[in-house]
Design a protein around this motif. Structure first.
Motif, mmCIF file in Angstrom:
data_model
loop_
_atom_site.group_PDB
_atom_site.id
_atom_site.type_symbol
_atom_site.label_atom_id
_atom_site.label_comp_id
_atom_site.label_asym_id
_atom_site.label_seq_id
_atom_site.Cartn_x
_atom_site.Cartn_y
_atom_site.Cartn_z
ATOM 1 N N GLY A 265 0.825 -1.196 0.000
ATOM 2 C CA GLY A 265 0.000 0.000 0.000
ATOM 3 C C GLY A 265 0.863 1.252 0.000
ATOM 4 N N ASP A 266 0.582 2.148 0.941
ATOM 5 C CA ASP A 266 1.318 3.408 1.013
ATOM 6 C C ASP A 266 2.592 3.321 1.851
ATOM 7 O OD1 ASP A 266 -0.655 4.654 -0.513
ATOM 8 O OD2 ASP A 266 -1.859 5.159 1.263
ATOM 9 N N ASP A 267 2.811 2.179 2.495
ATOM 10 C CA ASP A 267 3.990 2.000 3.345
ATOM 11 C C ASP A 267 5.103 1.348 2.536
ATOM 12 O OD1 ASP A 267 5.905 1.449 5.238
ATOM 13 O OD2 ASP A 267 4.509 0.573 6.687
ATOM 14 N N ARG A 268 6.119 2.096 2.184
ATOM 15 C CA ARG A 268 7.176 1.610 1.292
ATOM 16 C C ARG A 268 8.104 0.603 1.966
ATOM 17 N NH1 ARG A 268 10.164 6.532 -1.394
ATOM 18 N NH2 ARG A 268 11.137 4.780 -2.506
ATOM 19 N N LEU A 269 8.089 0.536 3.301
ATOM 20 C CA LEU A 269 8.976 -0.367 4.023
ATOM 21 C C LEU A 269 8.198 -1.319 4.930
ATOM 22 C CD1 LEU A 269 11.840 2.124 4.980
ATOM 23 C CD2 LEU A 269 11.838 0.449 3.121
ATOM 24 N N ALA A 270 6.976 -1.640 4.549
ATOM 25 C CA ALA A 270 6.121 -2.453 5.414
ATOM 26 C C ALA A 270 6.734 -3.805 5.740
ATOM 27 C CB ALA A 270 4.754 -2.646 4.748
ATOM 28 N N MET A 271 7.443 -4.416 4.783
ATOM 29 C CA MET A 271 7.975 -5.758 4.990
ATOM 30 C C MET A 271 9.417 -5.752 5.487
ATOM 31 S SD MET A 271 6.384 -7.832 1.718
ATOM 32 C CE MET A 271 6.556 -9.444 2.490
ATOM 33 N N ALA A 272 9.915 -4.571 5.876
ATOM 34 C CA ALA A 272 11.316 -4.471 6.267
ATOM 35 C C ALA A 272 11.583 -4.997 7.671
ATOM 36 C CB ALA A 272 11.788 -3.020 6.171
ATOM 37 N N ASN A 273 10.594 -5.011 8.537
ATOM 38 C CA ASN A 273 10.774 -5.488 9.908
ATOM 39 C C ASN A 273 10.677 -7.011 9.906
ATOM 40 O OD1 ASN A 273 10.202 -6.365 12.638
ATOM 41 N ND2 ASN A 273 9.841 -4.219 13.140
ATOM 42 N N ARG A 274 11.821 -7.689 10.032
ATOM 43 C CA ARG A 274 11.846 -9.140 9.882
ATOM 44 C C ARG A 274 11.085 -9.855 10.997
ATOM 45 N NH1 ARG A 274 14.693 -12.387 6.654
ATOM 46 N NH2 ARG A 274 14.024 -10.743 5.217
ATOM 47 N N ALA A 275 11.208 -9.388 12.238
ATOM 48 C CA ALA A 275 10.489 -10.034 13.328
ATOM 49 C C ALA A 275 8.981 -9.954 13.101
ATOM 50 C CB ALA A 275 10.863 -9.400 14.670
ATOM 51 N N ASP A 276 8.513 -8.788 12.659
ATOM 52 C CA ASP A 276 7.081 -8.615 12.386
ATOM 53 C C ASP A 276 6.637 -9.525 11.246
ATOM 54 O OD1 ASP A 276 4.477 -7.102 12.559
ATOM 55 O OD2 ASP A 276 5.078 -6.521 10.533
ATOM 56 N N LEU A 277 7.434 -9.602 10.180
ATOM 57 C CA LEU A 277 7.093 -10.467 9.055
ATOM 58 C C LEU A 277 7.033 -11.934 9.490
ATOM 59 C CD1 LEU A 277 6.627 -11.126 6.083
ATOM 60 C CD2 LEU A 277 9.104 -10.959 5.721
ATOM 61 N N LEU A 278 8.000 -12.371 10.290
ATOM 62 C CA LEU A 278 8.015 -13.755 10.750
ATOM 63 C C LEU A 278 6.808 -14.061 11.640
ATOM 64 C CD1 LEU A 278 11.813 -14.195 11.529
ATOM 65 C CD2 LEU A 278 10.542 -15.233 9.631
ATOM 66 N N GLU A 279 6.434 -13.123 12.490
ATOM 67 C CA GLU A 279 5.242 -13.324 13.319
ATOM 68 C C GLU A 279 4.006 -13.489 12.453
ATOM 69 O OE1 GLU A 279 5.105 -10.000 15.925
ATOM 70 O OE2 GLU A 279 6.733 -10.721 17.223
ATOM 71 N N ARG A 280 3.878 -12.669 11.423
ATOM 72 C CA ARG A 280 2.733 -12.759 10.521
ATOM 73 C C ARG A 280 2.740 -14.099 9.766
ATOM 74 N NH1 ARG A 280 0.303 -7.644 9.277
ATOM 75 N NH2 ARG A 280 1.251 -5.969 10.497
#
Length: 292
Positions: free
Chosen positions: A54-69
């Motif tokens: 979407g409008d967040d250009r770095l949404a997937m940059a946080n690895r811990a958050d991505l792994l939790e998802r």
């Protein structure tokens, strides 16, 4: 034993052999279960520098958050597996999240988003021998063809040889083809019925055998065209989810209609489930599973 996300960096630094050990003991499963349907969550976008949602250009940059998802998505009933690059799959291995799941390695990530060489999409990710060594279950590659960009020819050639290498090991490979063009500095994929039909014909004819080739296809601009478009090949197909935008219900209805077609066996969906515009990961994943 599985570890926590906060322990990943320490384990990688002190015990890098833990990755191979986790891969060796992982419980595997067939590509297709009893239902004959396949639901895979995709998370290979960061490897191409495509971090935006979407409008967040770095949404997937946080690895811990991505792994939790990803762990939440993989825990939901009906989710068969995950598609990602080596670093993410190895994190998930160490977390114990890949038991009885289809593990799909992403093969060519060299076509960095926005780069001048984007369409010369080199195979910088998993090789066939890597997936065989790690006991992974399938591979995926991206094939974008711009008739005015010579880089597409290099990608076609390396794609054909990668399919040969996978077939020699009896490993399925999911080919994601597009007819593309540049608009300024941005590569745009043509989702018209004619363009998708042409991409299917080209992808189906690559390599010395198509015995282990699957197609990963978008829904066309007009979903009513999908039935005739999919008559182009007998290869088994999964749908590419892509970003759904704000109107999730309309996107889900497009997928639902296409999933009824005889060669379509499932969905591979990424950002729209991991970072839904509305609701949580659980709700988005459960809704997508319900379409199957």
């Amino acid at each position: 034993m599985p570890i926590s996300i906060s322990d990943l960096a320490t384990v990688r630094a002190r015990h890098p052999e833990a990755i191979a050990e986790a891969a060796a003991r992982r419980t595997r499963r067939p590509l297709l279960g009893a239902s004959g349907r396949l639901m895979v969550v995709a998370a290979d976008h960061p490897g191409r520098g495509a971090l935006g949602v979407g409008d967040d250009r770095l949404a997937m940059a946080n690895r811990a958050d991505l792994l939790e998802r990803l762990c939440v998505a993989l825990s939901r009933p009906g989710v068969d597996g995950v598609l990602a690059t080596a670093d993410i799959l190895e994190d998930l291995l160490l977390l114990g999240a890949l038991e009885n799941k289809v593990v799909m390695g992403s093969m060519n990530r060299g076509g960095l988003a926005g780069a001048r060489f984007e369409l010369d999409d080199r195979f910088t990710g998993h090789r066939a021998e890597d997936m065989a060594r790690l006991r992974f279950d399938a591979g995926k590659l991206l094939l974008r063809i711009d008739y005015e960009d010579e880089g597409s020819l290099a990608t076609m050639l390396s794609t054909a040889r990668a399919i040969d290498d996978m077939a020699a090991r009896r490993l399925p490979v999911f080919v994601e083809p597009f007819i593309s063009r540049r608009v300024g500095t941005v590569v745009r994929n043509d989702l018209s019925a004619e363009a998708v039909t042409r991409s299917i014909a080209i992808a189906s004819g690559l390599a010395g055998t198509s015995a282990y080739t699957w197609l990963k296809l978008p829904v066309t601009d007009d979903p009513d065209d999908m039935a005739s478009v999919l008559e182009t090949s007998t290869l088994p197909t999964v749908l590419l989810g892509g970003e759904v935008g704000r109107d999730q219900d309309a996107a889900y209805e497009r997928w639902r209609k296409a999933l009824r077609l005889p060669t379509v066996h499932g969905l591979i969906v990424g950002r729209s489930l991991l970072y839904p515009a509305e609701g949580g990961v659980e709700t988005a994943v459960d809704t997508a599973v319900g379409l199957l």
